[in-house]
Design a protein around this motif. Sequence first.
Motif, PDB file in Angstrom:
ATOM      1  N   GLN A   1     -37.339   5.255  10.179  1.00 50.82           N
ATOM      2  CA  GLN A   1     -36.372   6.079   9.469  1.00 50.82           C
ATOM      3  C   GLN A   1     -35.046   6.192  10.207  1.00 50.82           C
ATOM      4  N   TRP A   2     -34.990   5.759  11.442  1.00 54.78           N
ATOM      5  CA  TRP A   2     -33.794   5.813  12.268  1.00 54.78           C
ATOM      6  C   TRP A   2     -32.746   4.979  11.654  1.00 54.78           C
TER       7      TRP A   2
ATOM      8  N   ARG B   1     -33.346  -0.819  18.839  1.00 54.67           N
ATOM      9  CA  ARG B   1     -34.529  -0.234  19.467  1.00 54.67           C
ATOM     10  C   ARG B   1     -35.651  -1.255  19.360  1.00 54.67           C
TER      11      ARG B   1
ATOM     12  N   LEU C   1     -34.132  -2.655  14.404  1.00 57.64           N
ATOM     13  CA  LEU C   1     -35.423  -2.270  14.967  1.00 57.64           C
ATOM     14  C   LEU C   1     -36.231  -3.544  15.122  1.00 57.64           C
TER      15      LEU C   1
ATOM     16  N   GLU D   1     -26.443  -0.885  17.568  1.00 54.19           N
ATOM     17  CA  GLU D   1     -27.577  -0.259  18.231  1.00 54.19           C
ATOM     18  C   GLU D   1     -28.853  -1.045  17.955  1.00 54.19           C
TER      19      GLU D   1
ATOM     20  N   ARG E   1     -27.850  -0.995  12.766  1.00 51.82           N
ATOM     21  CA  ARG E   1     -28.990  -0.706  13.620  1.00 51.82           C
ATOM     22  C   ARG E   1     -30.050  -1.781  13.413  1.00 51.82           C
TER      23      ARG E   1
ATOM     24  N   ARG F   1     -44.397   8.171  15.969  1.00 48.50           N
ATOM     25  CA  ARG F   1     -43.227   7.579  16.621  1.00 48.50           C
ATOM     26  C   ARG F   1     -42.713   6.376  15.836  1.00 48.50           C
ATOM     27  N   HIS F   2     -43.613   5.555  15.337  1.00 49.29           N
ATOM     28  CA  HIS F   2     -43.207   4.371  14.574  1.00 49.29           C
ATOM     29  C   HIS F   2     -42.537   4.780  13.264  1.00 49.29           C
TER      30      HIS F   2
ATOM     31  N   GLU G   1     -40.845   7.511  12.754  1.00 49.87           N
ATOM     32  CA  GLU G   1     -39.506   8.003  13.109  1.00 49.87           C
ATOM     33  C   GLU G   1     -38.554   6.845  13.356  1.00 49.87           C
ATOM     34  N   LEU G   2     -39.017   5.801  14.042  1.00 50.15           N
ATOM     35  CA  LEU G   2     -38.166   4.646  14.312  1.00 50.15           C
ATOM     36  C   LEU G   2     -37.798   3.905  13.032  1.00 50.15           C
TER      37      LEU G   2
END
Length: 75
Positions: free
Chosen positions: A74-75, A35, A4, A33, A2, A68-69, A71-72
């Motif tokens: 920790q994604w 984001r 980010l 993935e 992932r 939101r940041h 959460e991202l």
Amino acid sequence: MRALIVHAPPDPGSFNAHLVEIATDAPDAAGHEHRVIDLYSEGFEVAMSKDEWELHREDRELKGWTDRHHELLQW
């Protein structure tokens, strides 16, 4: 894997904005993935106000706009 990607270019035609496009193409091509957080489009202020600095110094949590940041991250 992932990825980010965090960026804040004010000009969508800038060199930095183009680098973000390239950075998102690579994970896609590899089947990973990704984001993106575009701080500029979110109205992120790069400098803290005096009130924000005081909150920071008091070790208070700055909830709401940072959720939101978090959460991202920790994604």
